[in-house]
Design a protein around this motif. Structure first.
Motif, PDB file in Angstrom:
ATOM      1  N   PHE A  69      14.903  11.499  11.386  1.00  0.00           N
ATOM      2  CA  PHE A  69      15.341  12.482  10.384  1.00  0.00           C
ATOM      3  C   PHE A  69      15.863  11.697   9.191  1.00  0.00           C
ATOM      4  CE2 PHE A  69      18.454  16.197   9.494  1.00  0.00           C
ATOM      5  CZ  PHE A  69      17.496  16.853   8.733  1.00  0.00           C
ATOM      6  N   LEU A  70      15.104  11.690   8.099  1.00  0.00           N
ATOM      7  CA  LEU A  70      15.402  10.838   6.954  1.00  0.00           C
ATOM      8  C   LEU A  70      15.650  11.653   5.698  1.00  0.00           C
ATOM      9  CD1 LEU A  70      12.624   8.096   7.374  1.00  0.00           C
ATOM     10  CD2 LEU A  70      14.890   8.194   8.447  1.00  0.00           C
ATOM     11  N   GLY A  71      16.393  11.048   4.784  1.00  0.00           N
ATOM     12  CA  GLY A  71      16.637  11.656   3.482  1.00  0.00           C
ATOM     13  C   GLY A  71      17.680  10.856   2.742  1.00  0.00           C
ATOM     14  N   PRO A  72      17.678  10.920   1.415  1.00  0.00           N
ATOM     15  CA  PRO A  72      18.707  10.217   0.634  1.00  0.00           C
ATOM     16  C   PRO A  72      20.092  10.766   0.951  1.00  0.00           C
ATOM     17  CG  PRO A  72      16.904  11.010  -0.771  1.00  0.00           C
ATOM     18  CD  PRO A  72      16.730  11.664   0.563  1.00  0.00           C
ATOM     19  N   SER A 123       8.276   7.737  16.177  1.00  0.00           N
ATOM     20  CA  SER A 123       6.832   7.949  16.050  1.00  0.00           C
ATOM     21  C   SER A 123       6.533   9.070  15.070  1.00  0.00           C
ATOM     22  CB  SER A 123       6.218   8.278  17.410  1.00  0.00           C
ATOM     23  OG  SER A 123       6.816   9.436  17.974  1.00  0.00           O
ATOM     24  N   ASP A 124       7.476  10.014  14.928  1.00  0.00           N
ATOM     25  CA  ASP A 124       7.340  11.126  13.983  1.00  0.00           C
ATOM     26  C   ASP A 124       8.529  11.113  13.026  1.00  0.00           C
ATOM     27  OD1 ASP A 124       5.203  11.765  15.564  1.00  0.00           O
ATOM     28  OD2 ASP A 124       5.724  13.886  15.774  1.00  0.00           O
ATOM     29  N   LEU A 125       8.330  11.728  11.859  1.00  0.00           N
ATOM     30  CA  LEU A 125       9.392  11.790  10.853  1.00  0.00           C
ATOM     31  C   LEU A 125       9.521  13.197  10.285  1.00  0.00           C
ATOM     32  CD1 LEU A 125       8.676   8.602   8.690  1.00  0.00           C
ATOM     33  CD2 LEU A 125      10.433   8.857  10.450  1.00  0.00           C
ATOM     34  N   ILE A 126      10.765  13.579  10.009  1.00  0.00           N
ATOM     35  CA  ILE A 126      11.062  14.742   9.172  1.00  0.00           C
ATOM     36  C   ILE A 126      11.884  14.205   8.014  1.00  0.00           C
ATOM     37  CG2 ILE A 126      12.324  16.923   9.010  1.00  0.00           C
ATOM     38  CD1 ILE A 126      11.693  17.287  12.029  1.00  0.00           C
ATOM     39  N   VAL A 127      11.396  14.393   6.801  1.00  0.00           N
ATOM     40  CA  VAL A 127      12.038  13.839   5.605  1.00  0.00           C
ATOM     41  C   VAL A 127      12.454  14.981   4.698  1.00  0.00           C
ATOM     42  CG1 VAL A 127      11.818  12.225   3.687  1.00  0.00           C
ATOM     43  CG2 VAL A 127      10.531  11.809   5.799  1.00  0.00           C
ATOM     44  N   ILE A 128      13.737  14.988   4.309  1.00  0.00           N
ATOM     45  CA  ILE A 128      14.229  16.038   3.423  1.00  0.00           C
ATOM     46  C   ILE A 128      14.872  15.419   2.192  1.00  0.00           C
ATOM     47  CG2 ILE A 128      14.598  17.604   5.367  1.00  0.00           C
ATOM     48  CD1 ILE A 128      17.611  17.153   5.053  1.00  0.00           C
ATOM     49  N   GLY A 129      14.991  16.219   1.159  1.00  0.00           N
ATOM     50  CA  GLY A 129      15.662  15.807  -0.069  1.00  0.00           C
ATOM     51  C   GLY A 129      16.212  17.025  -0.774  1.00  0.00           C
ATOM     52  N   LYS A 130      17.460  16.944  -1.213  1.00  0.00           N
ATOM     53  CA  LYS A 130      18.132  18.071  -1.862  1.00  0.00           C
ATOM     54  C   LYS A 130      18.033  19.342  -1.009  1.00  0.00           C
ATOM     55  CE  LYS A 130      17.684  16.329  -6.583  1.00  0.00           C
ATOM     56  NZ  LYS A 130      17.156  16.560  -7.948  1.00  0.00           N
ATOM     57  N   GLY A 131      18.144  19.140   0.318  1.00  0.00           N
ATOM     58  CA  GLY A 131      18.167  20.271   1.236  1.00  0.00           C
ATOM     59  C   GLY A 131      16.822  20.876   1.558  1.00  0.00           C
ATOM     60  N   GLN A 132      15.745  20.321   1.029  1.00  0.00           N
ATOM     61  CA  GLN A 132      14.419  20.895   1.243  1.00  0.00           C
ATOM     62  C   GLN A 132      13.505  19.908   1.972  1.00  0.00           C
ATOM     63  OE1 GLN A 132      13.687  21.845  -3.009  1.00  0.00           O
ATOM     64  NE2 GLN A 132      13.541  23.977  -2.355  1.00  0.00           N
ATOM     65  N   LEU A 133      12.522  20.456   2.677  1.00  0.00           N
ATOM     66  CA  LEU A 133      11.573  19.617   3.399  1.00  0.00           C
ATOM     67  C   LEU A 133      10.647  18.910   2.410  1.00  0.00           C
ATOM     68  CD1 LEU A 133      10.499  18.856   6.264  1.00  0.00           C
ATOM     69  CD2 LEU A 133       8.809  20.683   5.944  1.00  0.00           C
ATOM     70  N   ILE A 134      10.539  17.593   2.552  1.00  0.00           N
ATOM     71  CA  ILE A 134       9.610  16.796   1.757  1.00  0.00           C
ATOM     72  C   ILE A 134       8.364  16.479   2.573  1.00  0.00           C
ATOM     73  CG2 ILE A 134       9.252  14.559   0.643  1.00  0.00           C
ATOM     74  CD1 ILE A 134      12.162  14.580  -0.183  1.00  0.00           C
ATOM     75  N   ALA A 135       8.556  16.115   3.834  1.00  0.00           N
ATOM     76  CA  ALA A 135       7.406  15.756   4.667  1.00  0.00           C
ATOM     77  C   ALA A 135       7.759  15.886   6.134  1.00  0.00           C
ATOM     78  CB  ALA A 135       6.957  14.325   4.372  1.00  0.00           C
ATOM     79  N   GLN A 136       6.765  16.286   6.940  1.00  0.00           N
ATOM     80  CA  GLN A 136       6.849  16.204   8.390  1.00  0.00           C
ATOM     81  C   GLN A 136       5.513  15.683   8.877  1.00  0.00           C
ATOM     82  OE1 GLN A 136       8.112  19.643  10.658  1.00  0.00           O
ATOM     83  NE2 GLN A 136       8.043  18.486  12.562  1.00  0.00           N
ATOM     84  N   SER A 137       5.526  14.502   9.464  1.00  0.00           N
ATOM     85  CA  SER A 137       4.279  13.854   9.868  1.00  0.00           C
ATOM     86  C   SER A 137       4.599  12.723  10.827  1.00  0.00           C
ATOM     87  CB  SER A 137       3.556  13.297   8.642  1.00  0.00           C
ATOM     88  OG  SER A 137       4.293  12.221   8.069  1.00  0.00           O
ATOM     89  N   THR A 138       3.559  12.036  11.289  1.00  0.00           N
ATOM     90  CA  THR A 138       3.807  10.814  12.030  1.00  0.00           C
ATOM     91  C   THR A 138       4.300   9.754  11.052  1.00  0.00           C
ATOM     92  OG1 THR A 138       1.589   9.895  11.718  1.00  0.00           O
ATOM     93  CG2 THR A 138       1.906  11.390  13.596  1.00  0.00           C
ATOM     94  N   THR A 139       4.972   8.748  11.576  1.00  0.00           N
ATOM     95  CA  THR A 139       5.455   7.657  10.721  1.00  0.00           C
ATOM     96  C   THR A 139       4.288   6.967  10.036  1.00  0.00           C
ATOM     97  OG1 THR A 139       7.301   7.330  12.254  1.00  0.00           O
ATOM     98  CG2 THR A 139       6.832   5.536  10.708  1.00  0.00           C
TER      99      THR A 139
END
Length: 313
Positions: free
Chosen positions: A32-35, A195-211
């Motif tokens: 679970f990633l994000g700035p 193996s998988d990532l969920i990436v958010i920014g400013k509270g919104q989903l940016i990407a959900q995919s494999t790494t």
């Protein structure tokens, strides 16, 4: 499985999480990633029922956290390694948690041994180093032998041996079919763990995919080529519309995969000493894709963002 649908959290005029939807599958380690300020901690708190969403919902196995009976048997979490009462021993802390969820006391000794705290189990938690506190937090998360595990910055304070241990341990938990959801700022570690990532920014989903897909989406993949006949090979590749950059005793080729480069070299009777695909890093992909979602940039961060932008050839 964890499922969020339209998850939104407002604090006055501030929107911390904005219509966020995602799913965390079992049997994988999902990063679970994000700035900073992206809403990661708020999201994890809503998953655990510590904050109520303004709208939307998040469920664990189809139920909201407060609907779970003996929740530690379903969900284990490490959000803050220092929340333990400083005058309690590690054993006492885990024992009262076990009693609150009808977990056998024998399980306390099992998790203490798992995280390597047996020898200090009767010492005050207030005297623990950050690394020892992290291990105690992981022990608490494992106490109910749950199917779902959430970790926020689990390697903080751990030495290299501890980092390697928690990485392998998370992989093992996922291999057992558990849902493992991990938030971290250490992108190099996430590249090895998730193996998988969920990436958010400013509270919104940016990407959900494999790494792998996330890195490939941002990075321009290239091929490094070495040959004793570089000038002739360069001419053949340019003629075939590849983009070629000189790099010492090698060529960096984009716009063409290694199979095609090999075929061109073979047809021209040119010798190859190296033909190796070059891929980007998770750090490069993260900075490129989340650049517009960072709240505050320092001068060095701005320079790094610029450095990771693809250049025209």
């Amino acid at each position: 499985m964890i499922e969020a649908s339209g998850l939104t959290k407002r604090y006055g005029n501030t929107v911390a999480v904005n219509n966020l939807s995602f799913a965390v599958a079992a049997g994988k380690v999902t990063g679970f990633l994000g700035p900073n300020g992206a809403g990661k901690s708020t999201t994890m708190r809503m998953i655990l029922g510590l904050d109520n969403p303004t709208s939307g919902q998040v469920v664990i196995g189809g139920k909201r956290y407060h609907e779970l009976k003996d929740p530690l048997r379903t969900v284990g979490a490490l959000l803050d390694a220092k929340w333990v009462h400083p005058n309690r021993s590690a054993r006492a802390h885990l024992s009262w948690m076990a009693k609150s969820n009808r977990i056998p006391t024998s399980r306390v000794e099992e998790v203490l041994d798992t995280v390597g705290l047996t020898s200090v189990a009767d010492k005050r938690a207030g005297g623990f180093s950050l690394g020892m506190s992290q291990r105690l937090g992981i022990a608490a998360a494992l106490l109910g032998d749950p199917e779902v595990l959430l970790f926020d910055e689990p390697v903080n304070g751990l030495d290299p041996e501890g980092i390697l241990w928690i990485r392998k341990f998370m992989h093992r938990l996922a291999e057992e079919g558990r849902t493992v959801f991990v938030s971290s700022h250490l992108l190099s570690e996430m590249a090895l763990t998730a193996s998988d990532l969920i990436v958010i920014g400013k509270g919104q989903l940016i990407a959900q995919s494999t790494t792998e897909e996330f890195v490939a989406r941002a990075a321009e993949n290239t091929v490094k080529v070495r040959s004793p006949q570089l000038p002739a090979l360069r001419e053949q590749l340019v003629r075939a519309s590849a983009q070629v950059t000189d790099s010492g005793n090698a060529l960096i080729v984009s716009g063409m995969d290694s199979d095609k480069i090999g075929e061109i070299a073979a047809s021209a009777n040119l010798v190859l000493h190296e033909l190796s695909p070059q891929t980007g890093s998770l750090e490069q992909a993260f900075m490129q894709i989340t650049g517009d979602s960072v709240e505050y940039h320092t001068g060095l961060e701005a320079e790094a963002q610029q450095a990771f932008q693809p250049t025209a050839r």
